[in-house]
Design an enzyme around this catalytic site. Structure first.
Site, short mmCIF file in Angstrom:
data_model
loop_
_atom_site.label_atom_id
_atom_site.label_comp_id
_atom_site.label_asym_id
_atom_site.label_seq_id
_atom_site.Cartn_x
_atom_site.Cartn_y
_atom_site.Cartn_z
NE ARG A 54 12.86 -0.76 0.44
CZ ARG A 54 13.81 -0.45 1.28
NH1 ARG A 54 15.01 -0.14 0.84
NH2 ARG A 54 13.59 -0.47 2.57
N PRO B 218 0.84 -1.20 0.00
CG PRO B 218 -0.30 -1.31 2.02
CD PRO B 218 0.85 -1.88 1.28
CD GLU B 219 4.15 2.26 -3.55
OE1 GLU B 219 4.31 3.31 -4.18
OE2 GLU B 219 4.70 1.18 -3.86
CE LYS C 48 5.14 4.87 1.10
NZ LYS C 48 6.28 3.95 1.18
#
Length: 285
Positions: free
Chosen positions: A275, A2-3, A59
């Site tokens: 990442r 979720p961003e 966020k």
DNA sequence: AACGCCGCCTGATCGC
DNA sequence: TGCGATCAGGCGGCGT
């Protein structure tokens, strides 16, 4: 993960569902998600309190509540963060709780459930994190001047820098890649080496990508019938039973090996700061 | 003060 | 087939 767009959509759906609801009880099933607030302190503050508002910042979900302390009314801020796997939904009291339900707020006939498989999320009275956030990318404070000034100070790869929440709040691993693709910029470029025209392009791309994602998320009905057709009134997150719209609209993220929609070259994956980054080697320079 | 690195977590996937 | 190792990743904290 979720961003900003996912949290924005969640907040829009959840806000009217919690407004004016009173908390009858608080159950914390995983102490780490409320830390550094203690379980006792959370219960003390929230029990009897009433939701007055819910907004998004970066966020984070920022809940406002009102509670009585004798004759006076006290305003409380409750901060939520979904981490990587967090979810929040209103469910009927009788509906079974998911395995990793971390905090459950008793609202009477229903309850607000904060569930997080990996427990990276937060549900706490500690609001210190908000002070470290940079401007809202869709807000007025996210000016070209401030953005370029911040980038000039950094030798980091631009992709890594975009994940820095003090630069601009709300971009995560997915939209960092998506914004760079849209701006036609290589994720490896040093932040301070971007030319003014490129910084301008990147800022515009960030805003466009996030705006579109929010609009898209508001357009497509979320799963309103609850996980596994339970009686959840509202549920946020991907449901294996419905098509994966979410991934379909992403141009590069998680598309290693697939052809770039613009030029046909194979999308590549690379690792930056532990990442995954996805990019088109031909379009992005 | 910018930045790299670790720890926190679980579930999916991989290798033998 | 089973099981341990590896990986994924947001963010705070710490050391340089």
């Amino acid at each position: 993960m979720p961003e900003l767009p996912e949290v924005e959509v969640l907040v829009r759906h959840l806000a009217p569902l919690v407004r004016d609801r009173r908390i009858r009880g608080v159950e914390v099933r995983r102490a780490s998600v409320v830390a550094p607030t203690s379980i006792a302190a959370l219960k003390r503050a929230l029990t009897g309190a009433r939701f007055t508002n819910l907004v998004r910042r970066g966020k984070y979900l920022v809940f406002s509540l009102c509670s009585r302390a004798g004759p006076a009314e006290v305003e409380i801020t409750l901060l939520g963060h979904l981490g990587m796997t967090g979810r929040m939904f209103i469910a009927q009291r009788r509906a079974p709780l998911p395995k990793h339900a971390a905090v459950v707020l008793d609202l009477g006939p229903q309850r607000l459930v904060f569930e997080d498989t990996r427990y990276f999320g937060r549900f706490t009275l500690d609001t210190a994190a908000l002070t470290r956030l940079g401007p809202e990318p869709l807000g007025r404070e996210f000016t070209l001047a401030a953005f370029s000034r911040a980038l000039r100070r950094s030798a980091q790869a631009i992709k890594v820098k975009l994940l820095d929440q003090s630069l601009v709040a709300g971009i995560g691993n997915i939209y960092a890649s998506e914004a760079l693709f849209r701006a036609r910029l290589s994720p490896r470029r040093a932040a301070r080496r971007l030319r003014p025209a490129e910084v301008r392009r990147l800022r515009a791309a960030i805003r466009a990508v996030l705006r579109e994602a929010v609009a898209w998320g508001s357009t497509v009905p979320l799963n309103l019938h609850g996980p596994a057709s339970g009686d959840g009134l509202f549920y946020f997150g991907r449901d294996p039973a419905t098509p994966d719209y979410y991934h379909e609209r992403l141009r590069v993220y998680d598309r290693a090996g697939q052809p770039c929609a613009k030029c046909g070259a194979a999308i590549r994956r690379l690792t930056q700061a532990a990442r995954s980054t996805y990019y088109c080697p031909r379009c992005q320079r």
